[in-house]
Design a protein around this motif. Structure first.
Motif, PDB file in Angstrom:
ATOM      1  N   LYS A 121       1.849  11.715  -5.893  1.00  0.00           N
ATOM      2  CA  LYS A 121       0.924  12.749  -5.416  1.00  0.00           C
ATOM      3  C   LYS A 121       1.468  13.344  -4.122  1.00  0.00           C
ATOM      4  CE  LYS A 121      -3.220  10.773  -7.414  1.00  0.00           C
ATOM      5  NZ  LYS A 121      -4.537  10.192  -7.147  1.00  0.00           N
ATOM      6  N   ASN A 122       1.049  14.555  -3.826  1.00  0.00           N
ATOM      7  CA  ASN A 122       1.499  15.224  -2.607  1.00  0.00           C
ATOM      8  C   ASN A 122       0.860  14.601  -1.367  1.00  0.00           C
ATOM      9  OD1 ASN A 122       2.883  17.123  -1.064  1.00  0.00           O
ATOM     10  ND2 ASN A 122       1.210  18.592  -1.183  1.00  0.00           N
ATOM     11  N   THR A 123      -0.372  14.120  -1.511  1.00  0.00           N
ATOM     12  CA  THR A 123      -1.067  13.511  -0.386  1.00  0.00           C
ATOM     13  C   THR A 123      -1.077  12.000  -0.536  1.00  0.00           C
ATOM     14  OG1 THR A 123      -3.209  13.671  -1.486  1.00  0.00           O
ATOM     15  CG2 THR A 123      -2.573  15.508  -0.068  1.00  0.00           C
ATOM     16  N   LEU A 124      -1.093  11.332   0.598  1.00  0.00           N
ATOM     17  CA  LEU A 124      -1.184   9.874   0.623  1.00  0.00           C
ATOM     18  C   LEU A 124      -2.468   9.512   1.357  1.00  0.00           C
ATOM     19  CD1 LEU A 124       2.500   9.186   1.699  1.00  0.00           C
ATOM     20  CD2 LEU A 124       1.573   9.046  -0.599  1.00  0.00           C
ATOM     21  N   GLU A 125      -3.327   8.734   0.731  1.00  0.00           N
ATOM     22  CA  GLU A 125      -4.606   8.383   1.327  1.00  0.00           C
ATOM     23  C   GLU A 125      -4.491   7.060   2.078  1.00  0.00           C
ATOM     24  OE1 GLU A 125      -8.509   6.764  -0.589  1.00  0.00           O
ATOM     25  OE2 GLU A 125      -8.472   8.946  -0.851  1.00  0.00           O
TER      26      GLU A 125
ATOM     27  N   ASP B 267       0.834  -1.211   0.000  1.00  0.00           N
ATOM     28  CA  ASP B 267       0.000   0.000   0.000  1.00  0.00           C
ATOM     29  C   ASP B 267       0.868   1.260   0.000  1.00  0.00           C
ATOM     30  OD1 ASP B 267      -2.409  -1.421   0.037  1.00  0.00           O
ATOM     31  OD2 ASP B 267      -2.389  -1.551   2.222  1.00  0.00           O
ATOM     32  N   THR B 268       1.907   1.260   0.817  1.00  0.00           N
ATOM     33  CA  THR B 268       2.809   2.410   0.873  1.00  0.00           C
ATOM     34  C   THR B 268       3.511   2.602  -0.459  1.00  0.00           C
ATOM     35  OG1 THR B 268       3.189   1.906   3.209  1.00  0.00           O
ATOM     36  CG2 THR B 268       4.681   3.477   2.178  1.00  0.00           C
ATOM     37  N   PHE B 269       3.997   1.524  -1.048  1.00  0.00           N
ATOM     38  CA  PHE B 269       4.711   1.605  -2.318  1.00  0.00           C
ATOM     39  C   PHE B 269       3.806   2.149  -3.422  1.00  0.00           C
ATOM     40  CE2 PHE B 269       6.480  -0.043  -6.284  1.00  0.00           C
ATOM     41  CZ  PHE B 269       7.798   0.356  -6.151  1.00  0.00           C
ATOM     42  N   LYS B 270       2.574   1.667  -3.495  1.00  0.00           N
ATOM     43  CA  LYS B 270       1.634   2.137  -4.517  1.00  0.00           C
ATOM     44  C   LYS B 270       1.347   3.626  -4.366  1.00  0.00           C
ATOM     45  CE  LYS B 270      -2.101  -0.279  -4.545  1.00  0.00           C
ATOM     46  NZ  LYS B 270      -3.233  -1.202  -4.508  1.00  0.00           N
ATOM     47  N   ARG B 271       1.194   4.084  -3.139  1.00  0.00           N
ATOM     48  CA  ARG B 271       0.895   5.499  -2.916  1.00  0.00           C
ATOM     49  C   ARG B 271       2.103   6.383  -3.205  1.00  0.00           C
ATOM     50  NH1 ARG B 271      -2.649   2.485  -0.892  1.00  0.00           N
ATOM     51  NH2 ARG B 271      -4.758   3.159  -0.413  1.00  0.00           N
ATOM     52  N   LEU B 272       3.304   5.903  -2.895  1.00  0.00           N
ATOM     53  CA  LEU B 272       4.506   6.663  -3.243  1.00  0.00           C
ATOM     54  C   LEU B 272       4.718   6.715  -4.751  1.00  0.00           C
ATOM     55  CD1 LEU B 272       7.197   5.557  -0.639  1.00  0.00           C
ATOM     56  CD2 LEU B 272       6.125   7.783  -0.861  1.00  0.00           C
ATOM     57  N   ALA B 273       4.410   5.639  -5.427  1.00  0.00           N
ATOM     58  CA  ALA B 273       4.600   5.568  -6.872  1.00  0.00           C
ATOM     59  C   ALA B 273       3.631   6.466  -7.635  1.00  0.00           C
ATOM     60  CB  ALA B 273       4.460   4.127  -7.353  1.00  0.00           C
TER      61      ALA B 273
END
Length: 95
Positions: A24-28, A15-21
């Protein structure tokens, strides 16, 4: 591992990797769906980690090391980057 700043639940590495990839400025949060931001120190650490293989590039050229080894360094860095992410409720500047 990364934990949500709102609900406190620990994120999975994937989940962290997908959001970093997503860049975006925000992480949901995958659990409570609230948007949050990386801390300034977390941004600095992940940036330094991602840049580090590029600093090794002259060594690879000087010693004629293989391209697959350099690619392995980059892949390793990208796989380790989610482990350094810390979250906060407010956006903070990098400096």
């Amino acid at each position: 591992m990364t934990a949500c700043a709102y609900c406190g639940r620990e994120w999975k590495w994937k989940d962290t990797f997908k959001r970093l990839a997503s860049f975006k400025n925000t992480l949901e949060c995958p659990y409570c769906k609230k948007s949050q931001f990386q801390t300034a120190s977390s941004k600095q650490k992940t940036s330094m980690l991602i840049v580090s293989p590029s600093l090794l590039l002259p060594l690879f050229v000087m010693f004629s090391l293989s391209l697959p080894l350099l690619l392995l360094c980059y892949v390793t860095v990208f796989l380790l980057s989610p482990l350094l992410v810390k979250l906060t409720k407010e956006d903070s500047p990098l400096w």
